[in-house]
Design a protein around this motif. Sequence first.
Motif, PDB file in Angstrom:
ATOM      1  N   VAL A 104      -9.465 -19.044  37.382  1.00 54.51           N
ATOM      2  CA  VAL A 104      -8.696 -19.836  38.339  1.00 54.51           C
ATOM      3  C   VAL A 104      -8.959 -21.315  38.099  1.00 54.51           C
ATOM      4  O   VAL A 104      -8.035 -22.130  38.084  1.00 54.51           O
ATOM      5  CB  VAL A 104      -9.063 -19.455  39.795  1.00 54.51           C
ATOM      6  CG1 VAL A 104      -8.361 -20.351  40.801  1.00 54.51           C
ATOM      7  CG2 VAL A 104      -8.760 -17.985  40.058  1.00 54.51           C
ATOM      8  N   GLN A 105     -10.219 -21.650  37.894  1.00 59.34           N
ATOM      9  CA  GLN A 105     -10.641 -23.041  37.679  1.00 59.34           C
ATOM     10  C   GLN A 105     -11.916 -23.036  36.856  1.00 59.34           C
ATOM     11  O   GLN A 105     -12.816 -22.241  37.119  1.00 59.34           O
ATOM     12  CB  GLN A 105     -10.894 -23.722  39.030  1.00 59.34           C
ATOM     13  CG  GLN A 105     -11.612 -25.052  38.970  1.00 59.34           C
ATOM     14  CD  GLN A 105     -10.829 -26.136  38.250  1.00 59.34           C
ATOM     15  OE1 GLN A 105      -9.609 -26.173  38.321  1.00 59.34           O
ATOM     16  NE2 GLN A 105     -11.516 -26.998  37.543  1.00 59.34           N
ATOM     17  N   GLN A 106     -11.991 -23.903  35.868  1.00 62.01           N
ATOM     18  CA  GLN A 106     -13.222 -24.058  35.093  1.00 62.01           C
ATOM     19  C   GLN A 106     -13.491 -25.536  34.906  1.00 62.01           C
ATOM     20  O   GLN A 106     -12.703 -26.242  34.290  1.00 62.01           O
ATOM     21  CB  GLN A 106     -13.123 -23.368  33.730  1.00 62.01           C
ATOM     22  CG  GLN A 106     -14.380 -23.467  32.893  1.00 62.01           C
ATOM     23  CD  GLN A 106     -15.594 -22.867  33.579  1.00 62.01           C
ATOM     24  OE1 GLN A 106     -15.626 -21.682  33.872  1.00 62.01           O
ATOM     25  NE2 GLN A 106     -16.595 -23.684  33.862  1.00 62.01           N
ATOM     26  N   GLY A 107     -14.585 -25.991  35.463  1.00 55.66           N
ATOM     27  CA  GLY A 107     -15.013 -27.365  35.270  1.00 55.66           C
ATOM     28  C   GLY A 107     -16.026 -27.436  34.144  1.00 55.66           C
ATOM     29  O   GLY A 107     -16.168 -26.500  33.352  1.00 55.66           O
ATOM     30  N   ARG A 108     -16.741 -28.531  34.097  1.00 53.49           N
ATOM     31  CA  ARG A 108     -17.750 -28.702  33.053  1.00 53.49           C
ATOM     32  C   ARG A 108     -18.854 -27.663  33.173  1.00 53.49           C
ATOM     33  O   ARG A 108     -19.314 -27.123  32.179  1.00 53.49           O
ATOM     34  CB  ARG A 108     -18.327 -30.115  33.138  1.00 53.49           C
ATOM     35  CG  ARG A 108     -19.081 -30.535  31.923  1.00 53.49           C
ATOM     36  CD  ARG A 108     -19.381 -32.011  31.881  1.00 53.49           C
ATOM     37  NE  ARG A 108     -20.553 -32.484  32.594  1.00 53.49           N
ATOM     38  CZ  ARG A 108     -21.809 -32.104  32.379  1.00 53.49           C
ATOM     39  NH1 ARG A 108     -22.057 -31.174  31.504  1.00 53.49           N
ATOM     40  NH2 ARG A 108     -22.805 -32.638  33.037  1.00 53.49           N
ATOM     41  N   ARG A 109     -19.277 -27.350  34.383  1.00 56.69           N
ATOM     42  CA  ARG A 109     -20.360 -26.387  34.614  1.00 56.69           C
ATOM     43  C   ARG A 109     -19.952 -25.196  35.481  1.00 56.69           C
ATOM     44  O   ARG A 109     -20.411 -24.090  35.270  1.00 56.69           O
ATOM     45  CB  ARG A 109     -21.541 -27.086  35.299  1.00 56.69           C
ATOM     46  CG  ARG A 109     -22.299 -28.009  34.412  1.00 56.69           C
ATOM     47  CD  ARG A 109     -23.387 -27.248  33.753  1.00 56.69           C
ATOM     48  NE  ARG A 109     -24.326 -28.121  33.095  1.00 56.69           N
ATOM     49  CZ  ARG A 109     -25.021 -27.745  32.059  1.00 56.69           C
ATOM     50  NH1 ARG A 109     -24.882 -26.551  31.569  1.00 56.69           N
ATOM     51  NH2 ARG A 109     -25.864 -28.561  31.501  1.00 56.69           N
ATOM     52  N   SER A 110     -19.125 -25.414  36.497  1.00 56.42           N
ATOM     53  CA  SER A 110     -18.800 -24.373  37.478  1.00 56.42           C
ATOM     54  C   SER A 110     -17.376 -23.886  37.312  1.00 56.42           C
ATOM     55  O   SER A 110     -16.480 -24.668  36.987  1.00 56.42           O
ATOM     56  CB  SER A 110     -18.987 -24.911  38.896  1.00 56.42           C
ATOM     57  OG  SER A 110     -20.325 -25.299  39.088  1.00 56.42           O
ATOM     58  N   GLY A 111     -17.189 -22.594  37.589  1.00 57.02           N
ATOM     59  CA  GLY A 111     -15.858 -22.008  37.495  1.00 57.02           C
ATOM     60  C   GLY A 111     -15.601 -21.023  38.614  1.00 57.02           C
ATOM     61  O   GLY A 111     -16.528 -20.570  39.290  1.00 57.02           O
ATOM     62  N   VAL A 112     -14.334 -20.691  38.797  1.00 61.93           N
ATOM     63  CA  VAL A 112     -13.902 -19.691  39.771  1.00 61.93           C
ATOM     64  C   VAL A 112     -12.991 -18.714  39.039  1.00 61.93           C
ATOM     65  O   VAL A 112     -12.081 -19.127  38.312  1.00 61.93           O
ATOM     66  CB  VAL A 112     -13.144 -20.349  40.951  1.00 61.93           C
ATOM     67  CG1 VAL A 112     -12.646 -19.287  41.928  1.00 61.93           C
ATOM     68  CG2 VAL A 112     -14.025 -21.370  41.657  1.00 61.93           C
ATOM     69  N   TYR A 113     -13.256 -17.424  39.249  1.00 61.67           N
ATOM     70  CA  TYR A 113     -12.510 -16.360  38.578  1.00 61.67           C
ATOM     71  C   TYR A 113     -12.115 -15.299  39.588  1.00 61.67           C
ATOM     72  O   TYR A 113     -12.901 -14.970  40.476  1.00 61.67           O
ATOM     73  CB  TYR A 113     -13.375 -15.708  37.484  1.00 61.67           C
ATOM     74  CG  TYR A 113     -13.665 -16.629  36.330  1.00 61.67           C
ATOM     75  CD1 TYR A 113     -12.983 -16.487  35.127  1.00 61.67           C
ATOM     76  CD2 TYR A 113     -14.595 -17.656  36.441  1.00 61.67           C
ATOM     77  CE1 TYR A 113     -13.235 -17.348  34.064  1.00 61.67           C
ATOM     78  CE2 TYR A 113     -14.845 -18.519  35.384  1.00 61.67           C
ATOM     79  CZ  TYR A 113     -14.164 -18.354  34.199  1.00 61.67           C
ATOM     80  OH  TYR A 113     -14.407 -19.202  33.155  1.00 61.67           O
ATOM     81  N   ASP A 114     -10.903 -14.761  39.458  1.00 62.02           N
ATOM     82  CA  ASP A 114     -10.428 -13.684  40.319  1.00 62.02           C
ATOM     83  C   ASP A 114     -10.281 -12.400  39.511  1.00 62.02           C
ATOM     84  O   ASP A 114      -9.789 -12.420  38.377  1.00 62.02           O
ATOM     85  CB  ASP A 114      -9.077 -14.033  40.940  1.00 62.02           C
ATOM     86  CG  ASP A 114      -9.198 -15.025  42.081  1.00 62.02           C
ATOM     87  OD1 ASP A 114     -10.307 -15.189  42.630  1.00 62.02           O
ATOM     88  OD2 ASP A 114      -8.169 -15.644  42.430  1.00 62.02           O
TER      89      ASP A 114
END
Length: 145
Positions: A104-114
């Motif tokens: 869903v979102q991937q930053g430099r260190r943190s991400g969100v996945y469904d």
Amino acid sequence: MSTSLELALACGEALWVGDHACRGLDITLVDIAAGSATMSMRVRADMVNGHDLCHGGLIFTLADSCFAYACNSENFNTVAAGARIEFLAPARLGDELTANCNQVQQGRRSGVYDVTVINQAQQTIALFRGNSHRIGGHLVESENL
């Protein structure tokens, strides 16, 4: 220079080598690409609880495993920072469960996945959201691909 698909496949292979949990539960990696993965698991007799339903912890394990492969597919060592699941329908003995995970979102260190877990009738069994954290390092050396 490798493509993102070649890199994702190599990352999946690197994870699989040490993934005794998935192999022990007969969880199969069906597909992997950058930021996504699909895994499947047939509900066995030893996965059924006292209500004659697939134990929720095993559905979570399928979803969490799929999340792990998706969030490591871009060759950054990544672990779960948190996860939650909503059980929407029961899974039963003999059901073929498929988990599909998408970034869903991937930053430099943190991400969100469904992750969506469905059965062979395309009925949604569970919805899972995982938060990832990149811890540094790589699964494979990309110049070797």
